[in-house]
Design a protein around this motif. Structure first.
Motif, PDB file in Angstrom:
ATOM      1  N   ARG A 171       0.799  -1.340   0.109  1.00 20.85           N
ATOM      2  CA  ARG A 171      -0.053  -0.098   0.102  1.00 20.85           C
ATOM      3  C   ARG A 171       0.915   1.239  -0.051  1.00 20.85           C
ATOM      4  O   ARG A 171       2.163   1.342   0.375  1.00 20.85           O
ATOM      5  CB  ARG A 171      -0.867  -0.104   1.213  1.00 20.85           C
ATOM      6  CG  ARG A 171      -1.822  -1.297   1.525  1.00 20.85           C
ATOM      7  CD  ARG A 171      -2.926  -1.512   0.478  1.00 20.85           C
ATOM      8  NE  ARG A 171      -3.746   0.051   0.557  1.00 20.85           N
ATOM      9  CZ  ARG A 171      -4.903  -0.163   1.436  1.00 20.85           C
ATOM     10  NH1 ARG A 171      -5.162  -1.273   2.114  1.00 20.85           N
ATOM     11  NH2 ARG A 171      -5.628   0.945   1.309  1.00 20.85           N
ATOM     12  N   THR A 172      -0.035   2.391  -0.319  1.00 20.30           N
ATOM     13  CA  THR A 172       1.020   3.752  -0.435  1.00 20.30           C
ATOM     14  C   THR A 172      -0.143   4.602   0.288  1.00 20.30           C
ATOM     15  O   THR A 172      -1.297   4.324   0.113  1.00 20.30           O
ATOM     16  CB  THR A 172       1.453   4.200  -1.636  1.00 20.30           C
ATOM     17  OG1 THR A 172       0.467   4.381  -2.706  1.00 20.30           O
ATOM     18  CG2 THR A 172       2.427   3.116  -2.321  1.00 20.30           C
ATOM     19  N   LEU A 173       0.409   5.930   0.812  1.00 21.55           N
ATOM     20  CA  LEU A 173      -0.303   6.831   1.439  1.00 21.55           C
ATOM     21  C   LEU A 173      -1.368   7.270   0.105  1.00 21.55           C
ATOM     22  O   LEU A 173      -2.469   7.927   0.336  1.00 21.55           O
ATOM     23  CB  LEU A 173       0.106   7.845   1.890  1.00 21.55           C
ATOM     24  CG  LEU A 173       0.630   7.587   3.280  1.00 21.55           C
ATOM     25  CD1 LEU A 173       1.186   8.907   3.971  1.00 21.55           C
ATOM     26  CD2 LEU A 173      -0.504   7.162   4.166  1.00 21.55           C
ATOM     27  N   ALA A 174      -0.858   7.188  -1.186  1.00 21.05           N
ATOM     28  CA  ALA A 174      -1.876   7.667  -2.192  1.00 21.05           C
ATOM     29  C   ALA A 174      -3.061   6.732  -2.369  1.00 21.05           C
ATOM     30  O   ALA A 174      -4.246   7.227  -2.906  1.00 21.05           O
ATOM     31  CB  ALA A 174      -1.215   7.395  -3.708  1.00 21.05           C
ATOM     32  N   ASP A 175      -3.436   5.620  -1.665  1.00 24.16           N
ATOM     33  CA  ASP A 175      -4.443   4.897  -1.455  1.00 24.16           C
ATOM     34  C   ASP A 175      -5.517   5.496  -0.633  1.00 24.16           C
ATOM     35  O   ASP A 175      -6.633   5.077  -0.434  1.00 24.16           O
ATOM     36  CB  ASP A 175      -4.084   3.370  -1.072  1.00 24.16           C
ATOM     37  CG  ASP A 175      -3.300   2.590  -1.917  1.00 24.16           C
ATOM     38  OD1 ASP A 175      -3.387   2.947  -3.091  1.00 24.16           O
ATOM     39  OD2 ASP A 175      -2.527   1.693  -1.343  1.00 24.16           O
TER      40      ASP A 175
END
Length: 224
Positions: free
Chosen positions: A100-104
């Protein structure tokens, strides 16, 4: 017999002085380090002001200014950003092991917290983070607590279950990359991230996140 200063060649005296000076400096530094260690935990987030892309987070600066008066009481140590930094790229895994990335979380406000089971302040803080998620968690806000233990991946999950923390989704970064990218030294470390993925405020060290002061700060961050 010690050298007589009056008979010692001048170049010998000159060479000895810098050596004594260097030794004295090393002693002072060693004493300073000992005092720092003895004083307790040292916290810091040094990496959030060095990103040239910070200009992309202009709107987050306005939010940070609005939040500044609310950094008081139980969250008085919160530092609002003067140069918000984009953090969408920060990567870790979820409870299923999916990257996951914070863009999610784009479109949602995030309280990103880094913690470890070996960190005593982290363990004391986790119930408050759990309570904050239960009270304020929604489709607009989530406490994203990322475990950074590097060994025994089952230990953090077992500890959370043991102490009854089940309101938080499980996230992990055993590589320590998130810690390095944030420039964090000392745990816990927390970053308030706006819906565009920009850091709005940081806290190096623990806080009572279930307190009225913390709830007021979060609610202000959610205000549109």
């Amino acid at each position: 017999m010690a050298d007589d200063p009056e008979t010692t060649p001048p170049e010998t005296v000159t060479a000895a002085a810098p050596r004594r000076s260097r030794r004295a400096t090393l002693v002072v530094l060693a004493l300073g380090a000992a005092v720092a260690v003895g004083a307790g935990a040292v916290y810091g987030l040094s990496g959030l002001g060095r990103n040239p892309q910070a200009a992309a987070c202009g709107p987050a600066l306005d939010l940070a200014k609005r939040l500044a008066p609310l950094a008081k009481g139980e969250v008085a140590a919160v530092a609002v950003a003067d140069t918000p930094r984009p953090l969408q790229h920060l990567a870790f895994t979820d409870g299923m092991g999916t990257q996951r990335t914070l863009a999610d979380w784009r479109g949602r406000t995030v309280l990103l917290n880094l913690w470890a089971t070996w960190c005593v302040p982290c363990r004391k803080e986790m119930p408050a983070l759990d309570a904050l998620q239960r009270q304020a968690g929604s489709d607009r806000f989530e406490v994203v607590a990322v475990n950074v233990d590097t060994r025994n991946p089952d230990k953090p999950r077992a500890w959370l279950k043991e102490v009854g923390i089940d309101g938080l989704a499980y996230y992990a970064d055993p590589s320590g990359k998130v810690l390095r990218e944030l420039g964090a030294f000392g745990l816990p470390a927390t970053v308030l991230v706006d819906p565009t993925g920009c850091a709005v405020a940081t806290l190096a060290g623990p806080a009572e996140w279930a307190s009225p002061d913390a709830l007021a700060l979060v609610k202000a961050a959610l205000a549109r």
